[in-house]
Design a protein around this motif. Structure first.
Motif, PDB file in Angstrom:
ATOM      1  N   ALA A  76       0.817  -1.212   0.000  1.00  0.00           N
ATOM      2  CA  ALA A  76       0.000   0.000   0.000  1.00  0.00           C
ATOM      3  C   ALA A  76       0.849   1.260   0.000  1.00  0.00           C
ATOM      4  O   ALA A  76       0.342   2.353  -0.321  1.00  0.00           O
ATOM      5  CB  ALA A  76      -0.922   0.003   1.223  1.00  0.00           C
ATOM      6  N   ILE A  77       2.121   1.138   0.350  1.00  0.00           N
ATOM      7  CA  ILE A  77       2.963   2.322   0.505  1.00  0.00           C
ATOM      8  C   ILE A  77       3.047   3.163  -0.775  1.00  0.00           C
ATOM      9  O   ILE A  77       2.873   4.384  -0.715  1.00  0.00           O
ATOM     10  CB  ILE A  77       4.363   1.931   1.023  1.00  0.00           C
ATOM     11  CG1 ILE A  77       4.250   1.431   2.473  1.00  0.00           C
ATOM     12  CG2 ILE A  77       5.344   3.095   0.930  1.00  0.00           C
ATOM     13  CD1 ILE A  77       5.548   0.946   3.082  1.00  0.00           C
ATOM     14  N   PRO A  78       3.274   2.564  -1.961  1.00  0.00           N
ATOM     15  CA  PRO A  78       3.322   3.399  -3.170  1.00  0.00           C
ATOM     16  C   PRO A  78       2.025   4.179  -3.402  1.00  0.00           C
ATOM     17  O   PRO A  78       2.063   5.329  -3.848  1.00  0.00           O
ATOM     18  CB  PRO A  78       3.570   2.388  -4.290  1.00  0.00           C
ATOM     19  CG  PRO A  78       4.250   1.243  -3.611  1.00  0.00           C
ATOM     20  CD  PRO A  78       3.620   1.159  -2.259  1.00  0.00           C
ATOM     21  N   HIS A  79       0.881   3.564  -3.090  1.00  0.00           N
ATOM     22  CA  HIS A  79      -0.400   4.249  -3.283  1.00  0.00           C
ATOM     23  C   HIS A  79      -0.556   5.420  -2.308  1.00  0.00           C
ATOM     24  O   HIS A  79      -1.224   6.400  -2.623  1.00  0.00           O
ATOM     25  CB  HIS A  79      -1.552   3.258  -3.089  1.00  0.00           C
ATOM     26  CG  HIS A  79      -1.519   2.103  -4.033  1.00  0.00           C
ATOM     27  ND1 HIS A  79      -1.942   2.191  -5.340  1.00  0.00           N
ATOM     28  CD2 HIS A  79      -1.084   0.825  -3.868  1.00  0.00           C
ATOM     29  CE1 HIS A  79      -1.787   1.031  -5.947  1.00  0.00           C
ATOM     30  NE2 HIS A  79      -1.262   0.182  -5.075  1.00  0.00           N
ATOM     31  N   LEU A  80       0.056   5.308  -1.139  1.00  0.00           N
ATOM     32  CA  LEU A  80      -0.024   6.363  -0.141  1.00  0.00           C
ATOM     33  C   LEU A  80       0.993   7.473  -0.391  1.00  0.00           C
ATOM     34  O   LEU A  80       0.894   8.552   0.194  1.00  0.00           O
ATOM     35  CB  LEU A  80       0.193   5.773   1.255  1.00  0.00           C
ATOM     36  CG  LEU A  80      -0.863   4.749   1.707  1.00  0.00           C
ATOM     37  CD1 LEU A  80      -0.419   4.040   2.980  1.00  0.00           C
ATOM     38  CD2 LEU A  80      -2.207   5.425   1.912  1.00  0.00           C
ATOM     39  N   VAL A  81       1.970   7.186  -1.269  1.00  0.00           N
ATOM     40  CA  VAL A  81       3.021   8.163  -1.575  1.00  0.00           C
ATOM     41  C   VAL A  81       2.748   8.892  -2.886  1.00  0.00           C
ATOM     42  O   VAL A  81       2.974  10.100  -2.996  1.00  0.00           O
ATOM     43  CB  VAL A  81       4.396   7.451  -1.626  1.00  0.00           C
ATOM     44  CG1 VAL A  81       5.460   8.373  -2.221  1.00  0.00           C
ATOM     45  CG2 VAL A  81       4.801   6.983  -0.236  1.00  0.00           C
ATOM     46  N   ALA A  82       2.266   8.165  -3.892  1.00  0.00           N
ATOM     47  CA  ALA A  82       2.074   8.747  -5.229  1.00  0.00           C
ATOM     48  C   ALA A  82       1.187   9.994  -5.175  1.00  0.00           C
ATOM     49  O   ALA A  82       0.140  10.010  -4.531  1.00  0.00           O
ATOM     50  CB  ALA A  82       1.467   7.706  -6.162  1.00  0.00           C
ATOM     51  N   GLY A  83       1.649  11.045  -5.834  1.00  0.00           N
ATOM     52  CA  GLY A  83       0.885  12.279  -5.901  1.00  0.00           C
ATOM     53  C   GLY A  83       0.939  13.127  -4.646  1.00  0.00           C
ATOM     54  O   GLY A  83       0.191  14.101  -4.522  1.00  0.00           O
ATOM     55  N   THR A  84       1.831  12.771  -3.697  1.00  0.00           N
ATOM     56  CA  THR A  84       1.956  13.529  -2.449  1.00  0.00           C
ATOM     57  C   THR A  84       3.423  13.889  -2.231  1.00  0.00           C
ATOM     58  O   THR A  84       4.301  13.494  -2.996  1.00  0.00           O
ATOM     59  CB  THR A  84       1.458  12.701  -1.244  1.00  0.00           C
ATOM     60  OG1 THR A  84       2.438  11.708  -0.896  1.00  0.00           O
ATOM     61  CG2 THR A  84       0.138  12.018  -1.548  1.00  0.00           C
ATOM     62  N   ASP A  85       3.688  14.607  -1.129  1.00  0.00           N
ATOM     63  CA  ASP A  85       5.071  14.923  -0.768  1.00  0.00           C
ATOM     64  C   ASP A  85       5.628  13.916   0.237  1.00  0.00           C
ATOM     65  O   ASP A  85       6.700  14.121   0.804  1.00  0.00           O
ATOM     66  CB  ASP A  85       5.161  16.336  -0.191  1.00  0.00           C
ATOM     67  CG  ASP A  85       4.371  16.495   1.108  1.00  0.00           C
ATOM     68  OD1 ASP A  85       3.521  15.629   1.397  1.00  0.00           O
ATOM     69  OD2 ASP A  85       4.607  17.486   1.831  1.00  0.00           O
ATOM     70  N   ARG A  86       4.902  12.809   0.465  1.00  0.00           N
ATOM     71  CA  ARG A  86       5.341  11.824   1.451  1.00  0.00           C
ATOM     72  C   ARG A  86       6.552  11.037   0.956  1.00  0.00           C
ATOM     73  O   ARG A  86       6.773  10.881  -0.241  1.00  0.00           O
ATOM     74  CB  ARG A  86       4.212  10.854   1.778  1.00  0.00           C
ATOM     75  CG  ARG A  86       2.971  11.496   2.379  1.00  0.00           C
ATOM     76  CD  ARG A  86       1.928  10.438   2.738  1.00  0.00           C
ATOM     77  NE  ARG A  86       0.707  11.061   3.226  1.00  0.00           N
ATOM     78  CZ  ARG A  86      -0.469  10.967   2.621  1.00  0.00           C
ATOM     79  NH1 ARG A  86      -0.595  10.259   1.516  1.00  0.00           N
ATOM     80  NH2 ARG A  86      -1.527  11.575   3.140  1.00  0.00           N
ATOM     81  N   ILE A  87       7.297  10.497   1.929  1.00  0.00           N
ATOM     82  CA  ILE A  87       8.418   9.596   1.664  1.00  0.00           C
ATOM     83  C   ILE A  87       8.032   8.224   2.208  1.00  0.00           C
ATOM     84  O   ILE A  87       7.580   8.100   3.347  1.00  0.00           O
ATOM     85  CB  ILE A  87       9.702  10.080   2.367  1.00  0.00           C
ATOM     86  CG1 ILE A  87      10.075  11.481   1.894  1.00  0.00           C
ATOM     87  CG2 ILE A  87      10.851   9.108   2.125  1.00  0.00           C
ATOM     88  CD1 ILE A  87      11.191  12.125   2.712  1.00  0.00           C
ATOM     89  N   GLY A  88       8.189   7.204   1.397  1.00  0.00           N
ATOM     90  CA  GLY A  88       7.864   5.852   1.830  1.00  0.00           C
ATOM     91  C   GLY A  88       9.121   5.037   2.049  1.00  0.00           C
ATOM     92  O   GLY A  88      10.142   5.246   1.388  1.00  0.00           O
ATOM     93  N   LEU A  89       9.059   4.096   2.991  1.00  0.00           N
ATOM     94  CA  LEU A  89      10.189   3.209   3.291  1.00  0.00           C
ATOM     95  C   LEU A  89       9.772   1.784   2.979  1.00  0.00           C
ATOM     96  O   LEU A  89       8.776   1.292   3.510  1.00  0.00           O
ATOM     97  CB  LEU A  89      10.566   3.344   4.770  1.00  0.00           C
ATOM     98  CG  LEU A  89      11.704   2.451   5.279  1.00  0.00           C
ATOM     99  CD1 LEU A  89      13.029   2.853   4.615  1.00  0.00           C
ATOM    100  CD2 LEU A  89      11.833   2.574   6.795  1.00  0.00           C
TER     101      LEU A  89
END
Length: 299
Positions: A226-239
């Motif tokens: 789910a991490i890529p979906h929560l990062v795409a289109g945002t300024d978030r960084i995923g690990l």
């Protein structure tokens, strides 16, 4: 007072269904038969087990503690009865329960399933999702499943074999430049982190902290995919692990850092009781082959 072991099955059904009627239906028995079994169980434990609550029943505190134990007892009884002096994968009919993180299913899980299908067409794999609770209670959990797939360092004093190597990476939205992150961005931008196991060997968080970076966790999830979906289109960084980020992550790219976050070795773990079981020995051998294929990039 000794207990007839045949009562384990109705005990498990009664505790899980919380209803004499539903338990009877589940087992294909009459309601009076289950009522008689419940009466015997109540005398044995000196406890009501099921008590009325509104229009239904709820478990007593003792019954709540028994739920997990009955499932484990039945699982082990089934294993004992299915044990054979040899194991022929070509003709064996068996189910193995494998616990792993969701991100491992498209890589290691898929390769393992393909190898099992070729060598043992009648053997079934049941994949269960790894959670923080599973990691915390790994030894107890291994009493009711066959194997766990977890990084080295999270567990100790449990038999294991190394499967393949990976490394931790940061992912950012593909449409939000720059892909290279400096320390100010790593500190200031919100993060999506995998579940944070309270272990000193959880290398990515330790490495970031050693660099003076304390990730600001806006989201914590046990679902790596789910991490890529929560990062795409945002300024978030995923690990997340690099193999997953490279193979299945869309809408994100791996960020360039001026230091390594950390490496990990995914490993297979099992209970000592399985050490000499021929079916488990076969499963571990197939898992090792799958791990080698993933390591070589053949997945």
């Amino acid at each position: 007072m000794s207990l007839d072991l045949n009562l384990l099955v109705p005990l498990d059904a009664l505790l899980r269904e919380r209803s004499v009627t539903r338990a009877a239906h589940r087992l294909g028995l009459s309601q009076p038969t289950l009522s008689a079994a419940l009466a015997r169980l109540r005398r044995h434990y000196g406890d009501e087990l099921l008590v009325r609550a509104g229009g239904g029943y709820e478990l007593t505190p003792l019954a709540e503690r028994l739920v997990e134990h009955t499932g484990q007892a039945l699982s082990w009884a089934d294993r004992v009865l299915r044990t054979r002096p040899d194991f022929d994968p070509a003709s064996a009919r068996r189910e193995f329960t494998v616990v792993m993180a969701d991100c491992q299913l498209p890589t290691f899980g898929r390769v393992l399933a393909d190898l099992v299908r070729t060598a043992a067409p009648n053997v079934r794999l049941r994949f269960q999702h790894s959670t923080e609770h599973v990691v915390r209670q790994a030894l107890d959990h291994l009493r009711s499943v066959d194997v766990l797939v977890l990084p080295q360092g999270l567990l100790s004093h449990i038999p294991s074999l190394d499967l393949y190597k990976d490394r931790w990476v940061c992912v950012v939205s593909a449409d939000r430049a720059p892909a290279a992150l400096d320390r100010e961005q790593l500190t200031g931008r919100p993060w999506v982190l995998p579940y944070r196991h309270p272990s000193p060997v959880f290398s990515p968080l330790n490495r970031l902290q050693a660099e003076g970076i304390e990730p600001r966790a806006e989201i914590v999830t046990e679902n790596f995919l789910a991490i890529p979906h929560l990062v795409a289109g945002t300024d978030r960084i995923g690990l997340m692990p690099e193999r997953v980020a490279s193979s299945s992550a869309r809408g994100v790219v791996i960020a360039q850092l001026d230091f390594e976050i950390g490496h990990l070795v995914e490993s297979l773990w099992w209970h000592q009781l399985h050490e000499r079981d021929l079916a488990h020995i076969w499963l571990r051998r197939i898992a090792a082959q799958a791990g080698q294929l993933v390591e070589n990039g053949s997945s």
